[in-house]
Write a protein that holds these residues in place. Sequence first.
Motif, PDB file in Angstrom:
ATOM      1  N   UNK A 463      31.447  34.533  40.511  1.00 56.31           N
ATOM      2  CA  UNK A 463      31.689  35.688  41.452  1.00 56.31           C
ATOM      3  C   UNK A 463      33.174  36.068  41.585  1.00 56.31           C
ATOM      4  N   UNK A 464      33.513  37.325  41.293  1.00 56.29           N
ATOM      5  CA  UNK A 464      34.742  37.705  41.761  1.00 56.29           C
ATOM      6  C   UNK A 464      34.798  39.367  42.108  1.00 56.29           C
ATOM      7  N   UNK A 465      36.071  39.861  42.550  1.00 58.00           N
ATOM      8  CA  UNK A 465      36.093  41.242  42.988  1.00 58.00           C
ATOM      9  C   UNK A 465      35.524  41.898  41.670  1.00 58.00           C
ATOM     10  N   UNK A 466      36.207  41.725  40.589  1.00 60.08           N
ATOM     11  CA  UNK A 466      35.466  42.201  39.212  1.00 60.08           C
ATOM     12  C   UNK A 466      35.012  40.947  38.317  1.00 60.08           C
ATOM     13  N   UNK A 467      33.754  40.836  38.317  1.00 61.25           N
ATOM     14  CA  UNK A 467      33.275  39.630  37.534  1.00 61.25           C
ATOM     15  C   UNK A 467      33.247  39.812  36.138  1.00 61.25           C
ATOM     16  N   UNK A 468      34.207  39.925  35.250  1.00 64.88           N
ATOM     17  CA  UNK A 468      34.228  40.602  33.916  1.00 64.88           C
ATOM     18  C   UNK A 468      33.362  39.581  32.820  1.00 64.88           C
ATOM     19  N   UNK A 469      32.518  40.073  31.945  1.00 63.34           N
ATOM     20  CA  UNK A 469      32.112  39.445  30.834  1.00 63.34           C
ATOM     21  C   UNK A 469      33.264  39.063  30.051  1.00 63.34           C
TER      22      UNK A 469
END
Length: 682
Positions: A463-469
């Motif tokens: 998990x991140x602020x924007x969890x990119x594929x």
Amino acid sequence: SIGPDVCSSLDVNITQGNPTEIRLMNTPTTSYRSDFIISLDSIVIGLFDAGGNFLELTGGSVNATLTSTGDVVATESILDGEAHFNIHLEALAAGEYRLLFNTDLEQVISTEFNLTIEIGDPKSLRFTDESLVPLDLPSRAKTYIDIDIVTRVVDAGGVYVLSSDTTVREVTVSSEEGVPIEASSKVGSGGEWIFPGNTSIAFLSPPEGAYSLRFNATGIPGTALLSVNVIIGPPVFLSVNGLPTSTYASDYTVTLSNIEIIALDAGRVFVGSVDSEERTIIVSSRSPDLELSGTMSSIMLDGTTTFIGTQIIAPHTGEYTVEFSSEGLVPIDFNITIIEGDPAELHLTNTPTTSYRSDFIISLDSIVIGLFDAGGNFLELTGGSVNATLTSTGDVVATESILDGEAHFNIHLEALAAGEYRLLFNTDLEQVISTEFNLTIEIGDPKSLRFTDESLVPLDLPSRAKTYIDIDIVTRVVDAGGVYVLSSDTTVREVTVSSEEGVPIEASSKVGSGGEWIFPGNTSIAFLSPPEGAYSLRFNATGIPGTALLSVNVIIGPPVFLSVNGLPTSTYASDYTVTLSNIEIIALDAGRVFVGSVDSEERTIIVSSRSPDLELSGTMSSIMLDGTTTFIGTQIIAPHTGEYTVEFSSEGLVPIDFNITIIEGDPAELHLTNTPTTSYRS
């Protein structure tokens, strides 16, 4: 005494004496021609005494005896001294004969009558060799009389009439028993006809037994009879002995019961040990669709052999013929009837379509499965059921009952990919072999989206602020079976991405034709600060009913936020020094999930006042390990009542505020609450 010279007379009375002889009283004819019946003139026999005196006595009888045979040919009673004879003699040969007349009266002398029989008219046939005994002839297809047979015309007494018979006559031969013969007739005069041996007269395939051949000449009432004994001949025919089983139920292998084959002569009589030759008997099929195996030949000794273990391979119902043969012998046919056997196999009895285009539901043509025995014979039985199993998955896709030997299927298959498939049909009936139906699924119309990497397992993303594929996602248009339709899909379509759970995401759509769209990793699709958990991203293409679903596991990410754990005390009474209760500070990832041991870094957490008039002292910092630390002994110096904020912070992390309320404390001091004048003039 009387002297010799004295003459005298004596009257004597002589009366009839006792019977002493018999005499012929008349003069009958003494010469006759031979005939079947020779009727003599009336013969009168008289009774006399010794002096020749006729005696008119009644009583007793006289026998007439033919001296050549000793046969009594007539007997008559004596009536008034006489016995009257009308004698009929049967077929005497030419010659001299004597009739002896004698009586049953005691001491009476017999008398004789001499008779001459001359050669008579032609009356019969006779063989010249009168010593012929019955001929012994082995039975053959043509059993010839193997000696010369010479026939002559004879009179009733059997005497050859020689050339005196100038009539042209035909001599024919016939069988007394009515058995078939082949015989040439002879025509000529002179009273003699010759039938040469081995060419003239033959029985046609006569059975063993005693026979008679009758020789007849035209115009001649009497015939000649030749006796023949037909004995067992050499083998000519093969035959099936007895009544072996001829009806069998069809099976994969039908073993025939033991069949004894025997050799018969021309008369169809068993030859037995007469045939000492060793022969090979062969069995073969005379029916094109009957296949034999097992025992195909057997050795014959003494005219017999038994076939054990001859088999028929999976026969259909019907009538069949097998032949048993041997070189030089007439073969024999044996008829076999095959009836329906037990259920053994399932077969497809119709011809449904075998090729379909892929779709979400593939409806097959009606498939009819029939019940058959091992010989391929259809069985109109009711009972049991048939399962249809898709072998690629092992799934039973349909079950139908057997009615009148058939199970009817209407099968619907779900979204099969293009390729070759097998439907296996098996039954709950014991020992019945299953059958298969091969099915071809071709690429269908565009129906859905699918990832090119079909081995994708749920992605694990911290998990991140924007969890990119973080990998490239390639989507393609596929048919209902999941097969890429390639460039055949020329429609311009837009592919969008949405969250199944409704969590915030950031995703760009892709537009284009050709049936393939690429979403590059780390730039195209991102969850926005997602909590730890399982998520799904659905890919939709315009005009395509089916979608592709990408599974993502969001795992605990690196620390992003600080947070106060739990609900520590936040309201305090004012005092000279207010010591705060223990406050646990934890680190959370972008999804605000406690990072725990995921964060192995040692961090310094600092507490500070965000309220200008709030002074802190005591514990002002604490070391965080595994995402947690507890502040113990942090103090506020003589705070006034009111609302205050303290901040817990650490480099690189979002700080957390903690609100504190100060209420009035216990009385502790007196203070001048006004400002009186402090200077006075005395």
